[in-house]
Design a protein around this motif. Structure first.
Motif, mmCIF file in Angstrom:
data_model
loop_
_atom_site.group_PDB
_atom_site.id
_atom_site.type_symbol
_atom_site.label_atom_id
_atom_site.label_comp_id
_atom_site.label_asym_id
_atom_site.label_seq_id
_atom_site.Cartn_x
_atom_site.Cartn_y
_atom_site.Cartn_z
ATOM 1 N N GLU A 92 24.227 36.755 -48.334
ATOM 2 C CA GLU A 92 24.186 37.722 -49.429
ATOM 3 C C GLU A 92 23.600 39.060 -48.999
ATOM 4 O O GLU A 92 23.969 40.096 -49.536
ATOM 5 N N ASN A 93 22.679 39.043 -48.050
ATOM 6 C CA ASN A 93 22.004 40.265 -47.600
ATOM 7 C C ASN A 93 21.839 40.237 -46.094
ATOM 8 O O ASN A 93 21.619 39.183 -45.515
ATOM 9 N N GLY A 94 21.919 41.404 -45.469
ATOM 10 C CA GLY A 94 21.578 41.464 -44.064
ATOM 11 C C GLY A 94 22.600 42.112 -43.185
ATOM 12 O O GLY A 94 23.573 42.698 -43.650
ATOM 13 N N GLY A 95 22.372 41.961 -41.892
ATOM 14 C CA GLY A 95 23.108 42.703 -40.891
ATOM 15 C C GLY A 95 24.303 42.012 -40.290
ATOM 16 O O GLY A 95 24.515 42.113 -39.085
ATOM 17 N N LEU A 96 25.093 41.301 -41.062
ATOM 18 C CA LEU A 96 26.282 40.645 -40.510
ATOM 19 C C LEU A 96 27.582 41.324 -40.910
ATOM 20 O O LEU A 96 28.657 40.751 -40.750
ATOM 21 N N GLY A 97 27.504 42.512 -41.452
ATOM 22 C CA GLY A 97 28.719 43.232 -41.816
ATOM 23 C C GLY A 97 29.489 42.517 -42.912
ATOM 24 O O GLY A 97 28.948 42.179 -43.954
ATOM 25 N N THR A 98 30.762 42.228 -42.656
ATOM 26 C CA THR A 98 31.624 41.627 -43.672
ATOM 27 C C THR A 98 31.562 40.102 -43.701
ATOM 28 O O THR A 98 32.232 39.475 -44.519
ATOM 29 N N THR A 99 30.767 39.502 -42.814
ATOM 30 C CA THR A 99 30.657 38.048 -42.795
ATOM 31 C C THR A 99 29.998 37.575 -44.082
ATOM 32 O O THR A 99 28.926 38.036 -44.447
ATOM 33 N N SER A 100 30.647 36.649 -44.773
ATOM 34 C CA SER A 100 30.088 36.169 -46.039
ATOM 35 C C SER A 100 29.621 34.721 -45.969
ATOM 36 O O SER A 100 28.880 34.273 -46.828
ATOM 37 N N GLY A 101 30.045 33.999 -44.947
ATOM 38 C CA GLY A 101 29.640 32.607 -44.828
ATOM 39 C C GLY A 101 29.666 32.123 -43.395
ATOM 40 O O GLY A 101 30.470 32.579 -42.584
ATOM 41 N N ILE A 102 28.734 31.201 -43.095
ATOM 42 C CA ILE A 102 28.594 30.667 -41.744
ATOM 43 C C ILE A 102 28.357 29.164 -41.850
ATOM 44 O O ILE A 102 27.646 28.713 -42.743
#
Length: 132
Positions: A92-102
């Motif tokens: 939801e927040n942070g420095g992963l750009g467009t990544t929404s799930g891992i």
């Protein structure tokens, strides 16, 4: 006939040993035991899975080639999936750009792994810290 039974016994013993080894690699996961702090001291990475479903990640590289990032969001345990059980991080927040799930894959011994390719090697292994 004796040789046939000996061969069958060896085959059964080998299959049983293989199942034992494979089940030891992933281990059974109790989702209630997932919350906690996970570290990779060599990378300086930390992941906190909170019991309320929140998570924070600090200095984590999820794909093996990006720069370390800090991010947060919600996590959930997804079992009975087609390929394997995993922890899903909804970023939801942070420095992963467009990544929404891992996806994080559990391995025995309180270890979680980031695997960009579920069949490939892990990009980062995190080990659960002992409770204080």
């Amino acid at each position: 006939m004796i040789h046939s039974r000996t061969g069958e016994r060896r085959l059964v013993a080998c299959l049983a040993a293989s199942v034992a080894l494979l089940s030891g690699c992933t281990g059974s996961v109790d989702p209630d035991e997932l919350p906690g702090v996970y570290h990779n001291d060599a990378a300086g990475a930390e992941l906190r899975l909170e019991s309320d479903g929140g998570f924070t990640a600090t200095d984590v590289v999820t794909d093996g080639f990006s720069a370390p990032a800090d991010f947060s969001g919600r996590w959930e345990w997804l079992d009975d999936q087609a390929s394997s059980d995993f922890v899903y991080l909804s970023v939801e927040n942070g420095g992963l750009g467009t990544t929404s799930g891992i996806q994080l894959y559990p391995r025995g011994g309180n270890v979680l792994e980031f695997r960009p390719d579920p069949d490939g090697p892990p990009s980062l292994k995190l080990t659960k810290a002992a409770a204080p």
